[in-house]
Design an enzyme around this catalytic site. Sequence first.
Site, short mmCIF file in Angstrom:
data_model
loop_
_atom_site.label_atom_id
_atom_site.label_comp_id
_atom_site.label_asym_id
_atom_site.label_seq_id
_atom_site.Cartn_x
_atom_site.Cartn_y
_atom_site.Cartn_z
N CYS A 133 0.83 -1.21 0.00
CA CYS A 133 0.00 0.00 0.00
C CYS A 133 0.86 1.26 0.00
O CYS A 133 1.37 1.68 1.04
CB CYS A 133 -0.92 -0.01 1.22
SG CYS A 133 -1.98 1.44 1.31
N CYS A 136 -0.44 4.10 2.12
CA CYS A 136 -0.22 3.93 3.57
C CYS A 136 1.25 4.15 3.95
O CYS A 136 1.55 4.76 4.96
CB CYS A 136 -0.60 2.52 4.02
SG CYS A 136 -2.06 1.83 3.26
N ASP A 137 2.16 3.61 3.15
CA ASP A 137 3.56 3.50 3.59
C ASP A 137 4.55 4.36 2.82
O ASP A 137 5.73 4.43 3.19
CB ASP A 137 4.00 2.03 3.50
CG ASP A 137 3.19 1.14 4.41
OD1 ASP A 137 2.73 1.63 5.46
OD2 ASP A 137 3.00 -0.05 4.09
#
Length: 322
Positions: A133, A136-137
């Site tokens: 992701c 997200c990261d």
Amino acid sequence: MRQIIIIGSGPAGYTAAIYAARANLEPLVIASSVEAGGELMKTTEVENFPGFPEGIQGPELMMQMQAQAERFGAEIVLDDVTNLELDGDVKRVTLGSGAVHEARTVIFATGSAYRKLGLSDEERLSGHGVSWCATCDGFFFRQKTIAVVGGGDSAMEEATFLTRFAEKVYVIHRKDSLRASKIMQERAFANEKIEFVWNSQVVGITGGDAIDGVVLRDTQTGVERDLALDGLFIAIGNDPRTHLVHGKLDLTAEGTIAVQGRSSKTSLTGVFAAGDVIDPHYRQAVTAAASGTVAALDAEQYLASLPAEQPAGVGAPQLATA
Ligand code: NDP
């Protein structure tokens, strides 16, 4: 008999449970025996869920959602669904334990699973440089050298997004041409930070506590080589978890459960679906949570439309006869 059974315990399932419980519908949440909490249980810091300016750990966020649902009367069962009978006014949900629960409505929120490369170090280094992701990261890879695996729209989107943070982004693809749409390809080709590594399969991920590289095999010559990396994003597709409803609910061409418009209404009356299992595109915790809200409100409205004389209330599970 229950009013609502919710299958799945990610952001969609738990948010549906919070809403249903606050509506005094005493939902039963089938949360899975090993995957309770869903994909966020496997992530570390979640920085983009509104309300947590300092970020929150994925598992902590899911435990908070569970506690919030329980506070209003949701009952959580850590078991797996083995069979579903969704036709008719009474829905039957059979669990691995053999218990059969009945309800007037079912909310299906089983999420989706990122496809894996199937390498032994993939799980071990997940959250330690290996991610599924970028949204997200990506933030953790400022000025780093990273790679994205895949040749579809997801891989192009992730690679392009990651150039906001990383100094260099390789796109590793097993063929010499992309599956991605033309516009996404062109955007990636035009980005100076992106370098394509063609005809290459990732056959190994290396590193101790964190990733330090991958082993690539040329799909035409079979020659292997090492590529040093600080991060690896795997974007080789995503499969909605629909195996329990195959042949029971209509699916879309993309494999998600078909719902009517912006609602959560599936092809069967009294059956609603929410979260990643209906969403081929956005797949964020916050969009799944919103989708869970829609499902709970749809179920509540459906229940309110049923004839008043039908008995309501919470009952004990029946024992399976088979
Ligand atoms: P896709 O199935 O479209 O693409 C998956 C890619 O991963 C393919 O290039 C495939 O290779 C490769 N791949 C699959 N398995 C492996 C493996 N084991 N090892 C190495 N490579 C592998 O999935 P996406 O997630 O990219 O897209 C899913 C859907 O979502 C599509 O319909 C897409 O258009 C859509 N989407 C749209 C976006 C947008 O419009 N903004 C953004 C993201 C997704 P190969 O080509 O060789 O099969």
